[in-house]
Motif scaffolding. Structure first.
Motif, PDB file in Angstrom:
ATOM      1  N   VAL A   1       0.830  -1.212   0.000  1.00  0.00           N
ATOM      2  CA  VAL A   1       0.000   0.000   0.000  1.00  0.00           C
ATOM      3  C   VAL A   1       0.860   1.257   0.000  1.00  0.00           C
ATOM      4  O   VAL A   1       0.633   2.198  -0.797  1.00  0.00           O
ATOM      5  CB  VAL A   1      -0.941  -0.009   1.218  1.00  0.00           C
ATOM      6  CG1 VAL A   1      -1.695   1.332   1.327  1.00  0.00           C
ATOM      7  CG2 VAL A   1      -1.922  -1.155   1.114  1.00  0.00           C
ATOM      8  N   ASP A   2       1.858   1.306   0.895  1.00  0.00           N
ATOM      9  CA  ASP A   2       2.631   2.545   1.068  1.00  0.00           C
ATOM     10  C   ASP A   2       3.662   2.759  -0.032  1.00  0.00           C
ATOM     11  O   ASP A   2       3.873   3.902  -0.506  1.00  0.00           O
ATOM     12  CB  ASP A   2       3.336   2.538   2.428  1.00  0.00           C
ATOM     13  CG  ASP A   2       2.355   2.592   3.586  1.00  0.00           C
ATOM     14  OD1 ASP A   2       1.234   3.070   3.372  1.00  0.00           O
ATOM     15  OD2 ASP A   2       2.712   2.141   4.702  1.00  0.00           O
TER      16      ASP A   2
ATOM     17  N   SER B   1       0.438   3.584  -3.489  1.00  0.00           N
ATOM     18  CA  SER B   1       0.455   5.044  -3.360  1.00  0.00           C
ATOM     19  C   SER B   1       1.416   5.707  -4.370  1.00  0.00           C
ATOM     20  O   SER B   1       1.207   6.849  -4.775  1.00  0.00           O
ATOM     21  CB  SER B   1       0.845   5.460  -1.939  1.00  0.00           C
ATOM     22  OG  SER B   1       2.153   5.003  -1.636  1.00  0.00           O
ATOM     23  N   GLN B   2       2.461   4.975  -4.782  1.00  0.00           N
ATOM     24  CA  GLN B   2       3.443   5.538  -5.716  1.00  0.00           C
ATOM     25  C   GLN B   2       3.321   4.948  -7.118  1.00  0.00           C
ATOM     26  O   GLN B   2       4.116   5.265  -8.007  1.00  0.00           O
ATOM     27  CB  GLN B   2       4.860   5.278  -5.174  1.00  0.00           C
ATOM     28  CG  GLN B   2       5.124   5.970  -3.842  1.00  0.00           C
ATOM     29  CD  GLN B   2       6.522   5.708  -3.308  1.00  0.00           C
ATOM     30  OE1 GLN B   2       7.410   5.314  -4.079  1.00  0.00           O
ATOM     31  NE2 GLN B   2       6.712   5.952  -2.013  1.00  0.00           N
TER      32      GLN B   2
ATOM     33  N   GLN C   1       1.420   6.104   7.962  1.00  0.00           N
ATOM     34  CA  GLN C   1       0.838   6.054   6.623  1.00  0.00           C
ATOM     35  C   GLN C   1      -0.390   5.119   6.633  1.00  0.00           C
ATOM     36  O   GLN C   1      -0.655   4.414   7.613  1.00  0.00           O
ATOM     37  CB  GLN C   1       1.876   5.549   5.617  1.00  0.00           C
ATOM     38  CG  GLN C   1       3.114   6.445   5.520  1.00  0.00           C
ATOM     39  CD  GLN C   1       4.076   5.976   4.469  1.00  0.00           C
ATOM     40  OE1 GLN C   1       3.734   5.908   3.288  1.00  0.00           O
ATOM     41  NE2 GLN C   1       5.298   5.641   4.900  1.00  0.00           N
ATOM     42  N   VAL C   2      -1.116   5.134   5.493  1.00  0.00           N
ATOM     43  CA  VAL C   2      -2.332   4.315   5.386  1.00  0.00           C
ATOM     44  C   VAL C   2      -2.014   2.826   5.561  1.00  0.00           C
ATOM     45  O   VAL C   2      -2.722   2.084   6.240  1.00  0.00           O
ATOM     46  CB  VAL C   2      -3.027   4.554   4.031  1.00  0.00           C
ATOM     47  CG1 VAL C   2      -4.220   3.599   3.859  1.00  0.00           C
ATOM     48  CG2 VAL C   2      -3.491   5.992   3.910  1.00  0.00           C
TER      49      VAL C   2
END
Length: 575
Positions: free
Chosen positions: A40-41, A45-46, A268-269
């Motif tokens: 996820v992080d 996200s990227q 972060q999420v």
């Protein structure tokens, strides 16, 4: 219950594998949320697609490894637990086989059956759960706390509130429910006893039109058990809703405070998602422990009952050293024997003395409750005398091993008992290596050959449970054949001719006389016609010897015997 776990030693390797694979399974499950946070992080996200595929592949491999570890651990746990159950059943049954009649009277047959089946099954089931959950849950709980704290120590304060609340709820519910599990096992005993009596006594119940009474008796025991079980399940049923309520409130709190921490840039999420999964692991591990708290008390109650049987020492044991071998012809001596039943204030037998030698027939007669069957039960050492002694060929039977003693005796009980199998199997029960010719000869002497030949299959005809497909007289004759086939030194017939007609009784008596010329024969009988030709008749009254002698001698000297004779025979027959 720990005492019973010593019997799991043959499965130590399997138990070790359970621990190893459970540990590996826990590691894989704890590692997955961290991998997901990375996807996820660092991936989603990227927009890093190659990273997503790479970490996703690792997640699939870790998950597959966890599944394999779980399957192996579950298999080994089941193998170990069922092996423990098998060993316990064998241990209990073998130990009960050594009990004297006093131990059977003390515990009860119905309770022994329940302990050998239901109680051991309870222990077996909880062993599987202990090997899996009791290892998995603490590892997952501790690992989950450590991993959650590493993700965000600040958010971990929510767990400091949730975990004590869950633990308190589990404790209160278990505190209320545990005592009831012991009550349940006792009530299962009662239901088992009522069921057994109702099924085995069906003929008597129907003959006296007591079916409705027995149904109400069963319903009462069944309802009693049902209500107690409902009460336990109501208490334990409250556990899951409480757990789910606390878990859902904890989830809301984690998302609420986690959102603020994401907004403030602390986490972060992906970290929040991982923390949430670790929190669920921690709480699910506590739920698993709560299930154990439900199961262990019941298994503990069962384990106590199993240990009670295993630790009960038989009152009748073999001598410390190997019983002395006795070589003789079966000369039986009662020397001033007195016997009390356990807890009785009055003796069942008082100062009994007599001798019974090879080639002689010694009969015992007396009124109901005079002690005839009690006296006979002392010879194979079903009970031990309180004072005095019983000797065979000059040796006190307490100095002989029970196996040696009983190998000398052919015992025919008052209530003829047959086992499931063929007629030949039942007769061969008296001598395992008996030939077909020996079996047939024993049946001929016992006056059983005629009705056996008339049955479909002859000697291979099946006998149902308890001998329900043959008459009372036929059961007695088969029991007599079972004793005859072993050709013992001492024959003991405990009122074994009561179901025979006078003609068969007379023919059997004549056949036995020629068959047992070299053995000692002791007969308990109600009929004067059965005992009047005996070499020696012992007359009992209220546990004491009222007279000893032949029929003619007793007719002159023993008033008790005279009353028995006059009540059964006409004046012409007496003359």
């Amino acid at each position: 219950m720990l005492k019973l776990f010593r019997y799991i030693k043959p499965y130590r390797g399997a138990v070790l594998l359970v621990l190893i694979f459970t540990f590996l399974q826990t590691l894989s499950e704890l590692f997955l949320p961290t991998l997901m946070a990375g996807i996820v992080d660092d991936g989603v996200s990227q927009g890093n697609i190659p990273l997503i595929w790479r970490i996703g592949g690792i997640m699939v491999a870790v998950a597959a490894g966890g599944v394999i570890c779980s399957i192996v651990a579950s298999y080994m746990a089941a193998k170990s637990a069922t092996g423990l159950g098998r060993i316990l059943r064998q241990k209990v049954f073998s130990h009960v086989e050594k009990f004297s009649l006093q131990e059977f009277d003390r515990i009860g047959t119905a309770s022994l059956i329940t302990r050998t089946t239901n109680d051991i099954t309870q222990v077996q089931q909880v062993t599987i759960m202990i090997l899996r959950m009791l290892v998995l849950a603490p590892l997952m709980c501790i690992g989950g706390i450590l991993m959650a704290v590493t993700r965000d120590p600040g958010l971990a304060t929510v767990l400091l509130v949730v975990i004590p609340v869950l633990a308190l709820a589990i404790f209160l519910i278990a505190y209320k429910g545990i005592p009831l599990f012991k009550v349940i096992q006792t009530k299962i005993d009662t239901l088992s006893r009522v069921t057994r009596e109702g099924l085995t006594g069906m003929r008597v119940i129907r003959s006296f039109n007591r079916t409705t009474y027995e149904e109400s008796r069963f319903q009462e025991a069944n309802e009693d058990l049902t209500q107690t079980s409902i009460r336990v399940n109501q208490i334990m049923g409250a556990m899951m809703p409480v757990m789910m309520l606390v878990m859902n409130l904890a989830t809301i709190a984690i998302v609420w405070f986690g959102g603020d921490r994401i907004q403030n840039g602390h986490i972060q999420v992906g970290d929040l998602m991982a923390f949430l999964q670790y929190a669920m692991m921690i709480m699910f591990s506590l739920i698993m422990l709560s299930v154990m708290f439900v199961m262990i008390p019941r298994a503990q109650a069962s384990a106590v009952r199993i240990n009670e049987v295993l630790q009960m020492k038989p009152d009748i044991v073999d001598p410390d050293q190997t019983g002395r071998a006795v070589h003789g012809k079966g000369h039986v001596v009662f020397d001033d024997v007195t016997f009390y039943y356990p807890g009785a204030e009055e003796p069942a037998l008082t100062e009994i003395s007599f001798e019974a030698g090879p080639g002689e027939v010694t009969a015992v007669i007396g009124g109901t409750g005079s002690g005839k069957s009690t006296l006979i039960s002392l010879i194979p050492r079903f009970y031990d005398v309180t004072s005095g002694n019983v000797k065979i060929d000059g040796l006190d039977i307490r100095e002989m091993s029970q196996e040696d003693l009983r190998s000398k005796i052919g015992f025919v009980p008052q209530q003829a008992l047959l086992f499931t199998g063929s007629i030949a199997d039942n007769i061969r029960y008296g001598k395992e290596d008996a030939t077909d010719e020996e079996i047939r000869h024993a049946a001929v002497v016992a006056q059983a050959d005629e009705f056996i030949s008339g049955m479909e299959g002859g000697y291979e005809a099946p006998i149902s449970q308890g001998g329900g497909n043959v008459s009372g007289g036929q059961k007695q004759r088969l029991s007599i054949a079972r004793a005859l086939v072993r050709r013992p030194e001492v024959y003991v017939f405990d009122d074994s001719f009561s179901a025979l007609d006078f003609k068969t009784d007379a023919k059997l008596g004549a056949a036995l006389k020629s068959e047992t010329t070299a053995s000692t024969v002791l007969i308990v009988a109600q009929r004067v016609s059965t005992v009047m030709d005996a070499d020696r008749i012992i007359v009992l009254e209220e546990g004491k010897v009222a007279g000893i002698g032949s029929h003619a001698e007793l007719m002159e000297s023993c008033s008790v015997y005279q009353e028995i004779v006059s009540s059964q025979l006409s004046e012409e027959e007496i003359a």
